[in-house]
Structures are given as structure tokens and as C-alpha cells.
Design an enzyme around this catalytic site. Structure first.
Site, PDB file in Angstrom:
ATOM      1  N   GLU A 332      62.351 -21.949 -26.762  1.00 16.18           N
ATOM      2  CA  GLU A 332      63.424 -20.962 -26.621  1.00 16.18           C
ATOM      3  C   GLU A 332      63.060 -19.694 -27.386  1.00 16.18           C
ATOM      4  O   GLU A 332      62.519 -19.743 -28.485  1.00 16.18           O
ATOM      5  CB  GLU A 332      64.736 -21.577 -27.146  1.00 16.18           C
ATOM      6  CG  GLU A 332      65.840 -20.615 -27.526  1.00 16.18           C
ATOM      7  CD  GLU A 332      66.421 -19.806 -26.357  1.00 16.18           C
ATOM      8  OE1 GLU A 332      66.623 -20.373 -25.271  1.00 16.18           O
ATOM      9  OE2 GLU A 332      66.627 -18.592 -26.553  1.00 16.18           O
ATOM     10  N   CYS A 408      70.370 -20.091 -12.419  1.00  8.44           N
ATOM     11  CA  CYS A 408      71.649 -19.389 -12.279  1.00  8.44           C
ATOM     12  C   CYS A 408      71.505 -18.231 -11.296  1.00  8.44           C
ATOM     13  O   CYS A 408      72.407 -17.419 -11.159  1.00  8.44           O
ATOM     14  CB  CYS A 408      72.148 -18.900 -13.637  1.00  8.44           C
ATOM     15  SG  CYS A 408      70.954 -17.887 -14.497  1.00  8.44           S
TER      16      CYS A 408
HETATM   17  N1  SAH Z   1      69.126 -24.644 -21.255  1.00 10.32           N
HETATM   18  C1  SAH Z   1      70.125 -24.048 -22.083  1.00 10.32           C
HETATM   19  C2  SAH Z   1      70.165 -22.507 -22.043  1.00 10.32           C
HETATM   20  C3  SAH Z   1      69.887 -21.836 -20.752  1.00 10.32           C
HETATM   21  S1  SAH Z   1      70.197 -20.118 -20.745  1.00 10.32           S
HETATM   22  C4  SAH Z   1      71.475 -24.640 -21.797  1.00 10.32           C
HETATM   23  O1  SAH Z   1      71.657 -25.308 -20.793  1.00 10.32           O
HETATM   24  O2  SAH Z   1      72.396 -24.461 -22.596  1.00 10.32           O
HETATM   25  C5  SAH Z   1      68.564 -19.421 -20.766  1.00 10.32           C
HETATM   26  C6  SAH Z   1      67.958 -19.362 -22.130  1.00 10.32           C
HETATM   27  O3  SAH Z   1      66.650 -18.812 -22.015  1.00 10.32           O
HETATM   28  C7  SAH Z   1      68.686 -18.478 -23.132  1.00 10.32           C
HETATM   29  O4  SAH Z   1      68.981 -19.254 -24.262  1.00 10.32           O
HETATM   30  C8  SAH Z   1      67.677 -17.343 -23.451  1.00 10.32           C
HETATM   31  O5  SAH Z   1      67.730 -16.933 -24.796  1.00 10.32           O
HETATM   32  C9  SAH Z   1      66.366 -18.001 -23.154  1.00 10.32           C
HETATM   33  N2  SAH Z   1      65.223 -17.147 -22.794  1.00 10.32           N
HETATM   34  C10 SAH Z   1      65.243 -15.960 -22.138  1.00 10.32           C
HETATM   35  N3  SAH Z   1      63.983 -15.548 -21.876  1.00 10.32           N
HETATM   36  C11 SAH Z   1      63.136 -16.494 -22.384  1.00 10.32           C
HETATM   37  C12 SAH Z   1      61.709 -16.644 -22.401  1.00 10.32           C
HETATM   38  N4  SAH Z   1      60.910 -15.736 -21.864  1.00 10.32           N
HETATM   39  N5  SAH Z   1      61.214 -17.759 -22.984  1.00 10.32           N
HETATM   40  C13 SAH Z   1      62.019 -18.697 -23.534  1.00 10.32           C
HETATM   41  N6  SAH Z   1      63.363 -18.596 -23.532  1.00 10.32           N
HETATM   42  C14 SAH Z   1      63.930 -17.514 -22.956  1.00 10.32           C
END
Ligand code: SAH
Length: 452
Positions: A332, A408
């Protein structure tokens, strides 16, 4: 057709953002707030060569799918784009959106899409609400929502997507402001104190969090506000968030705790989560559980697998998977989210997960090239823009047996599925889930298997 012309048109389709689409002699009209089946009178606003945007003036014959929405403010607000459609039709709209994207962008002409998983009660589903504060012409404090694409506040303390208690909390804050002459923040001059309130509710635990975002570090007569809020059953955490920047970003980084705990707790399935004002947490807990159940089923875990959970947020999916896997690695971008993820793992006594802070498209390739990491299953849950090609390329090289894609945005999903399917994977399941009733958003979980 020219600007201001009044015309009649039958709405025959709806675009991805919920706008009604009708045609007159091949000329397309896009009409906000009109729904499939309506016969409407519209005013032409912006005519182009083959199409125009038009404003809904009158409904001449309502669509059989049109319902009286609970919220009288839905047209002004813009938060709910399709609240006027009956729920079955909302679900059909979302299923079609996924199918069309898979077909048009992904080239999956005859893939079967599972029936979308809807809600029993498609209202009151959000566990989180953020309301802005302002001042009306008479100088009274108000709260409500921003009128579509503006920052002017329309007073309204009842949003039907959130819980009933929001309204009581908002009324109490307004009373406190009036009685103690506490001013709302003014975006133009940068003066005034109260900017927003963030309210969170644990649907299982019934715990409530109230966090007031203020343009300063002190709130006058704090004890009066706290006392009043504490009369509400379930109140667990009251805090201030300091935001003194001239910005649209709602929350600042600093928190001042006024009363109770620093967090609330809630459950998704058997897993307990601590949620602080700044943590990311899924907003529709009822549907999240259904979504994760599909993701878990598609992961096909027996207890022996190594799983990578990319874009893991606060580790919600990772912890779900960890109960049935040998080990789980979460990646993350946001460091605070990973702090929460580690805390939540400890809270639940889960010790077979390891978290990395960084970009999925950097961490995974690096781990693969330097440490030859392995995966039986890879789960991805990217933001709307989808996965970076570098990441998809590494996934293909690692050759996991299964990839579970939680999305999403069905347009970027379709693009990424095509990449994987062209490189040795087969698309086995497509399951849309309605996480955001009354809006045009749709979540989808997909299973891909390595071709033998
Ligand atoms: N799987 C989690 C969150 C999904 S939302 C759940 O179900 O609660 C998408 C997440 O991706 C967010 O927390 C955002 O901070 C993260 N994110 C965005 N770009 C990213 C990247 N390039 N690498 C890793 N994480 C990323």
C-alpha cells in the site's frame, strides 16, 4: 438545433454518469436527471455537430422505472445521480455498464457477467459522512451539501445514504454554534472556525465518532459541545482536526482528542478493525462483506497458499485472506494505512501477514527481481485508474495460479483484464456488487486463472 430551443425527446439509454440519452434524427441529446423510458421536454444548452447537452424542463410521460426519491434535494445535490430510478433498474444499469465496458474496451464479447449483488435496503448504508459548515445571509450557521459543481452550501441535515444519527449530531453542532457565537469557516476570506464535521459509525458495534475540522487549534466552550454530543447513545470518540490551509482538502494532519477513545472499532465478518479519524475504511460495511466473500471464494485458499494483496489499504482484504492462507503480503502506498494494517493484524492475533509501504508497481517488481518472491494468488484492488502496466507485466511473469481483481472502475478493469487474458490468463468470473446505491458507481470482483 440551436441554443435555447425547446424539444421533445424519448430517453432511450443512459450514459455511464447517469445522464439520459435520447435521439432526434440521429442527433443525440444528453439530459441530466432524465431516465430511461421518460418522454421529456428539454432546452438545448450546448449544441455541437452531432450532439447537445440539454436541460430537463418537463417530464411529459414518466418512465415506468421512475420513483419518488426519498431525498427532495437529489437534483441540486449531485451526490446521487440515479436516485429517481427504482432499485431494480439501478442494478440493471450497473450490470449493463460492466458488460458494455467489458465488451467495448476489453473486447470480451460473450463473457457472462453474474447477476449484480444488490442491497436489501438501498438507503442508510454509509458509515461515514462529511458535512461542510457555512453561514446564511442572516448570519446563522448552516450545514448541508455543496450544490453540484459549486461550493455554495444548501442547508440540509438529512442525507438518506447515511445513518439517522447524523441529523441529530448536526443539529447539536448547529445549536452549539448559535448559542456560543462560534462562526463557520468562510472559504473566501479564510476567517471563521468550523469547516466540516466527519462522522463515523460502527454498524456492528454502534460506536460513533465525531471529528470537527476547524481552522484553528482551540474551540470555545468545548465542554458544552462535548456534553451535548455525549447525550447521544453510542458516542465513543470526539476530536478536533486542525486544518488552517486554504484548500479543498477536508482533513488536516493534526488531531486533538477531546473526549473518549482515539478511535472507534467495527467488524467486517469476524475481523475487528480500529478506525481513527484519518484512516481509510470501506463506507458500505454490509456490501463490503459480500464483496470480500466473493474475493475470498475466488482466491480458492486451502491454507497452503502464498498470497499478495496489492493496494491493500488498512489491510482489510489481507486479514480476511490470512485466516485461510499460509502467508499474505500486503502492499500500500499510504504509510498511515500500513500502520493501521499492522495494528489491526495484531488486534486480531493474525501473524502470517507482512506489509510493505510503496507503489505496487515498484514494490512487487523489486521483490520479484531481487528476492524471487512467489505467489499462488495475487489480489489487486486499485483506485479508479487501474493497475500500472509494469505491475501487470510482473504479475504475468510471476505466473500465480489465480488473480482476483477487485475494481471500482469497470472501464480500467476491462483494459487490465484484456492485458492479462492476452498473456496466459482466462477470465472465469465477473461479479458486480452494488456498494453505492443511488449513485452510478459499481464495484466488480473478477477471477482469472492461469491457462494450463
Ligand atoms: N483493498 C483496500 C483498499 C482499496 S482502495 C480495501 O478494500 O479496503 C485503493 C488503495 O490503493 C488506497 O488505499 C490507495 O491509497 C492505494 N494506492 C493508490 N495507488 C497505489 C499504488 N500505486 N500502489 C499501492 N497502493 C496504491
Amino acid at each position: 438545433m440551436k441554443k435555447n430551443d425547446l424539444v421533445q425527446v424519448r430517453i432511450e439509454d443512459m450514459g455511464v454518469n447517469g445522464e439520459g440519452i435520447g435521439k432526434i434524427d440521429g442527433f443525440a441529446l444528453f439530459v441530466k436527471d432524465a431516465v430511461i423510458g421518460d418522454l421529456v421536454e428539454v432546452k438545448i444548452m450546448k449544441p455541437k455537430k452531432n450532439y447537445a447537452y440539454a436541460r430537463l424542463e418537463r417530464i411529459l410521460e414518466p418512465s415506468p422505472h421512475r420513483v419518488e426519491p426519498l431525498c427532495k434535494m437529489h437534483r441540486q445535490c449531485g451526490g446521487c445521480q440515479i436516485q429517481v430510478l427504482d432499485y431494480q433498474e439501478q442494478l440493471r444499469f450497473k450490470e449493463n455498464k460492466v458488460k458494455n465496458h467489458l465488451k467495448r474496451i476489453g473486447g470480451f464479447a460473450d463473457i457472462s457477467v453474474l447477476p449484480i449483488i444488490g442491497m436489501e435496503t438501498p438507503y442508510y448504508y454509509r458509515n461515514k459522512a462529511q458535512f461542510p459548515f457555512g453561514t446564511d445571509k442572516a448570519g446563522n450557521p448552516i450545514t448541508g451539501f455543496y450544490a453540484g459543481r459549486t461550493h455554495s452550501i444548501i442547508p440540509n441535515t438529512q442525507c438518506y445514504l447515511g445513518v439517522d444519527k447524523n441529523q441529530i449530531i448536526l443539529e447539536k453542532i448547529l445549536d452549539y454554534m448559535k448559542q456560543n457565537h462560534v462562526k463557520a469557516y468562510d472559504e473566501v476570506s479564510g476567517s471563521g472556525l468550523i469547516r466540516h464535521v466527519l462522522i463515523r459509525v460502527g454498524f456492528v458495534t454502534k460506536e460513533i465518532m465525531v471529528c470537527l475540522v476547524i481552522n484553528g487549534r482551540n474551540l470555545p466552550q468545548t465542554d458544552k459541545l462535548v456534553k451535548s454530543l455525549c447525550e447521544i447513545e453510542g458516542m465513543t470518540s470526539i476530536s478536533l482536526n486542525v486544518n488552517q490551509e486554504k484548500t479543498n482538502v477536508i482533513l488536516g494532519q493534526e488531531l486533538i482528542y477531546l473526549w473518549g477513545e482515539d478511535y472507534i472499532t467495527d467488524f467486517i465478518g469476524d475481523i475487528k478493525y480500529q478506525i481513527s479519524p484519518l484512516s481509510f475504511y470501506q463506507v458500505n460495511p454490509v456490501q463490503t462483506e459480500k464483496l470480500y466473500k466473493s474475493a475470498l471464494e475466488y482466491a480458492g485458499l486451502t491454507g497452503k497458499e502464498t498470497v499478495w494483496d496489492l493496494y491493500c489499504g488498512i489491510g482489510t482484504i489481507s486479514l480476511f485472506l490470512a485466516q485461510r492462507a499460509k502467508e499474505v503480503y500486503g502492499v500500500e502506498l499510504v504509510p498511515q494505512a500500513i500502520e493501521d494494517a499492522r495494528k489491526n493484524a495484531a488486534l486480531n492475533g493474525i501473524d502470517n501477514v507482512k506489509f510493505f509501504v510503496g507503489k505496487a508497481e515498484e514494490v512487487l517488481p523489486e521483490q520479484y527481481e531481487t528476492n524471487y518472491v512467489y505467489a499462488d494468488v495475487i489480489v489487486v484492488d486499485p483506485p479508479r485508474k487501474g493497475c500500472d502496466e509494469t505491475l501487470l507485466n510482473t504479475i504475468v511473469q510471476m505466473q500465480p495460479l489465480r488473480v482476483v481483481y477487485v475494481s471500482c472502475d469497470s472501464a480500467t478493469l476491462a483494459r487490465d483484464l484484456r492485458y492479462l487474458v492476452d498473456r496466459g490468463y482466462e477470465l472465469k468470473r465477473v461479479q458486480p456488487v452494488d456498494m453505492f446505491p443511488a449513485t452510478v458507481h459499481v464495484e466488480t470482483v473478477c477471477l482469472l486463472s492461469k491457462v494450463k
